[in-house]
Write a protein that holds these residues in place. Structure first.
Motif, PDB file in Angstrom:
ATOM      1  N   UNK A  18       1.098  -0.959   0.235  1.00  0.00           N
ATOM      2  CA  UNK A  18      -0.106  -0.441   0.391  1.00  0.00           C
ATOM      3  C   UNK A  18       0.761   1.859  -0.228  1.00  0.00           C
ATOM      4  N   UNK A  19       0.925   2.028  -0.812  1.00  0.00           N
ATOM      5  CA  UNK A  19       1.805   3.362  -0.919  1.00  0.00           C
ATOM      6  C   UNK A  19       0.869   4.304  -1.375  1.00  0.00           C
ATOM      7  N   UNK A  20       0.923   4.808  -0.066  1.00  0.00           N
ATOM      8  CA  UNK A  20       0.186   6.685  -0.013  1.00  0.00           C
ATOM      9  C   UNK A  20       0.233   7.601  -1.114  1.00  0.00           C
ATOM     10  N   UNK A  21      -0.808   8.406  -1.533  1.00  0.00           N
ATOM     11  CA  UNK A  21      -1.063   9.037  -2.523  1.00  0.00           C
ATOM     12  C   UNK A  21       0.120   9.990  -2.840  1.00  0.00           C
ATOM     13  N   UNK A  22       0.892  10.459  -1.680  1.00  0.00           N
ATOM     14  CA  UNK A  22       1.882  11.367  -1.500  1.00  0.00           C
ATOM     15  C   UNK A  22       2.828  10.938  -2.924  1.00  0.00           C
ATOM     16  N   UNK A  23       3.501   9.403  -2.825  1.00  0.00           N
ATOM     17  CA  UNK A  23       4.079   9.002  -2.920  1.00  0.00           C
ATOM     18  C   UNK A  23       4.337   8.608  -4.489  1.00  0.00           C
ATOM     19  N   UNK A  24       3.267   8.642  -5.250  1.00  0.00           N
ATOM     20  CA  UNK A  24       2.820   8.087  -6.286  1.00  0.00           C
ATOM     21  C   UNK A  24       3.420   8.523  -7.592  1.00  0.00           C
ATOM     22  N   UNK A  25       3.600   9.798  -7.364  1.00  0.00           N
ATOM     23  CA  UNK A  25       4.683  10.426  -8.589  1.00  0.00           C
ATOM     24  C   UNK A  25       5.866  11.123  -7.886  1.00  0.00           C
ATOM     25  N   UNK A  26       6.929   9.740  -8.151  1.00  0.00           N
ATOM     26  CA  UNK A  26       7.944  10.659  -7.684  1.00  0.00           C
ATOM     27  C   UNK A  26       8.457  10.271  -8.987  1.00  0.00           C
ATOM     28  N   UNK A  27       9.995  10.685  -8.639  1.00  0.00           N
ATOM     29  CA  UNK A  27      10.946  10.737  -9.831  1.00  0.00           C
ATOM     30  C   UNK A  27      11.784   8.711 -10.800  1.00  0.00           C
ATOM     31  N   UNK A  28      10.518   7.816  -9.601  1.00  0.00           N
ATOM     32  CA  UNK A  28      10.991   6.325 -11.010  1.00  0.00           C
ATOM     33  C   UNK A  28      10.163   6.282 -11.899  1.00  0.00           C
ATOM     34  N   UNK A  29       9.632   7.108 -12.160  1.00  0.00           N
ATOM     35  CA  UNK A  29       8.467   6.592 -13.619  1.00  0.00           C
ATOM     36  C   UNK A  29       9.106   6.832 -15.174  1.00  0.00           C
ATOM     37  N   UNK A  30       9.766   6.086 -15.822  1.00  0.00           N
ATOM     38  CA  UNK A  30       9.527   6.247 -16.763  1.00  0.00           C
ATOM     39  C   UNK A  30       9.367   7.268 -17.915  1.00  0.00           C
ATOM     40  N   UNK A  31       9.984   8.766 -18.156  1.00  0.00           N
ATOM     41  CA  UNK A  31       9.706   9.582 -19.123  1.00  0.00           C
ATOM     42  C   UNK A  31       9.080   8.824 -20.516  1.00  0.00           C
ATOM     43  N   UNK A  32       9.063  10.028 -21.480  1.00  0.00           N
ATOM     44  CA  UNK A  32       8.792   9.655 -22.393  1.00  0.00           C
ATOM     45  C   UNK A  32       9.704   9.848 -23.126  1.00  0.00           C
ATOM     46  N   UNK A  33      10.069   9.281 -24.193  1.00  0.00           N
ATOM     47  CA  UNK A  33      11.176   9.353 -25.218  1.00  0.00           C
ATOM     48  C   UNK A  33      11.001   9.717 -26.711  1.00  0.00           C
ATOM     49  N   UNK A  34       9.578  10.210 -26.743  1.00  0.00           N
ATOM     50  CA  UNK A  34       9.599  10.930 -28.226  1.00  0.00           C
ATOM     51  C   UNK A  34       8.815  11.754 -27.893  1.00  0.00           C
ATOM     52  N   UNK A  35       9.007  12.524 -28.865  1.00  0.00           N
ATOM     53  CA  UNK A  35       7.592  14.054 -29.013  1.00  0.00           C
ATOM     54  C   UNK A  35       6.177  13.748 -29.176  1.00  0.00           C
ATOM     55  N   UNK A  36       6.124  14.868 -28.148  1.00  0.00           N
ATOM     56  CA  UNK A  36       4.446  14.614 -28.330  1.00  0.00           C
ATOM     57  C   UNK A  36       4.150  15.132 -29.621  1.00  0.00           C
ATOM     58  N   UNK A  37       4.458  15.665 -30.364  1.00  0.00           N
ATOM     59  CA  UNK A  37       4.155  16.490 -31.595  1.00  0.00           C
ATOM     60  C   UNK A  37       4.066  15.947 -32.880  1.00  0.00           C
ATOM     61  N   UNK A  38       5.756  15.859 -33.201  1.00  0.00           N
ATOM     62  CA  UNK A  38       6.130  14.695 -34.258  1.00  0.00           C
ATOM     63  C   UNK A  38       6.275  13.552 -34.221  1.00  0.00           C
ATOM     64  N   UNK A  39       5.648  13.064 -32.797  1.00  0.00           N
ATOM     65  CA  UNK A  39       6.207  11.540 -32.440  1.00  0.00           C
ATOM     66  C   UNK A  39       7.812  11.001 -32.648  1.00  0.00           C
ATOM     67  N   UNK A  40       9.125  12.027 -33.489  1.00  0.00           N
ATOM     68  CA  UNK A  40      10.268  11.922 -33.738  1.00  0.00           C
ATOM     69  C   UNK A  40      10.715  11.115 -32.183  1.00  0.00           C
ATOM     70  N   UNK A  41      11.522  10.435 -31.886  1.00  0.00           N
ATOM     71  CA  UNK A  41      12.821   9.706 -30.518  1.00  0.00           C
ATOM     72  C   UNK A  41      13.375  11.097 -30.357  1.00  0.00           C
ATOM     73  N   UNK A  42      12.876  11.868 -29.077  1.00  0.00           N
ATOM     74  CA  UNK A  42      14.901  12.669 -28.477  1.00  0.00           C
ATOM     75  C   UNK A  42      16.462  12.188 -28.867  1.00  0.00           C
ATOM     76  N   UNK A  43      16.765  13.189 -29.402  1.00  0.00           N
ATOM     77  CA  UNK A  43      17.942  12.944 -29.401  1.00  0.00           C
ATOM     78  C   UNK A  43      18.689  14.132 -29.165  1.00  0.00           C
ATOM     79  N   UNK A  44      20.057  14.371 -29.931  1.00  0.00           N
ATOM     80  CA  UNK A  44      20.752  14.900 -29.083  1.00  0.00           C
ATOM     81  C   UNK A  44      21.358  16.446 -29.874  1.00  0.00           C
ATOM     82  N   UNK A  45      20.754  16.560 -30.924  1.00  0.00           N
ATOM     83  CA  UNK A  45      20.136  17.513 -31.958  1.00  0.00           C
ATOM     84  C   UNK A  45      19.041  18.876 -31.905  1.00  0.00           C
TER      85      UNK A  45
END
Length: 201
Positions: A18-45
């Motif tokens: 059982x996890x309290x609600x305050x701990x459900x949004x922590x830093x352990x989630x995997x971020x989206x690795x593609x742009x929400x507009x063009x759906x391209x994978x993020x890169x460093x350029x």
């Protein structure tokens, strides 16, 4: 009801604490690795993950395209929440890069390229390649065309360009060139008329 007491109506799921609600949004989630507009994978350029003030992340290319077509070049409106982000003094590429997304990219993409954004020409350009880049960095495209700014089709901008031409015509050197070309046209027309009249005789 005491928040530390277990809900008697909640189903027991074995192996799931059982996890309290305050701990459900922590830093352990995997971020989206593609742009929400063009759906391209993020890169460093050109698809570097850039974070707006509202904490939404989009690729640099999409933000640059939005800025080119925007009538407010000094800010970006978030496509998700519609909040405005004022652009840094050094330009769009200086927006904060999302460190969480960047940390999930391959090791070769951990260092971000230095990019120049020219809104007037509608172009993104690699300015400098980091010295730690692997040999495959030579394969990276060095520029990207984004289209012309929105003001290029604006009637007010057209009239402004026409007024610039008018001002140029009023300058002494330009005026002399305009007059010389006018005289040449008049001389050419006169010669042409004389030749036509002499042929009729």
């Amino acid at each position: 009801m005491d928040p530390h007491l277990k809900d008697p109506y909640a189903p027991d799921v074995p192996g799931v604490p059982d996890v309290p609600d305050s701990q459900t949004e922590d830093d352990s989630y995997l971020p989206d690795l593609e742009c929400a507009v063009c759906f391209s994978q993020f890169n460093n350029v050109f698809n570097t993950p850039k974070m707006l003030e509202c904490k939404h992340t989009f690729c640099l290319e999409c933000l640059a395209r939005m800025n080119v077509k925007s009538m407010q070049p000094e800010s970006i409106q978030c496509p998700l929440c519609r909040a405005y982000t004022h652009l840094p003094a050094m330009g769009l590429p200086k927006l904060a890069t999302d460190p969480k997304v960047l940390s999930y990219l391959p090791d070769a993409m951990q260092r971000v390229y230095s990019i120049r954004f020219s809104r007037d020409r509608g172009k993104l350009q690699v300015k400098r390649v980091p010295s730690s880049m692997p040999p495959c960095a030579a394969e990276v495209r060095h520029s990207m065309d984004l289209g012309m700014p929105a003001e290029a089709d604006d009637p007010d901008r057209r009239s402004e360009r026409q007024s610039i031409c008018t001002r140029l015509a009023r300058m002494p050197l330009c005026r002399a060139l305009f007059m010389a070309s006018g005289v040449l046209i008049m001389v050419s027309l006169t010669i042409g008329i004389v030749i036509i009249l002499s042929n009729k005789k």
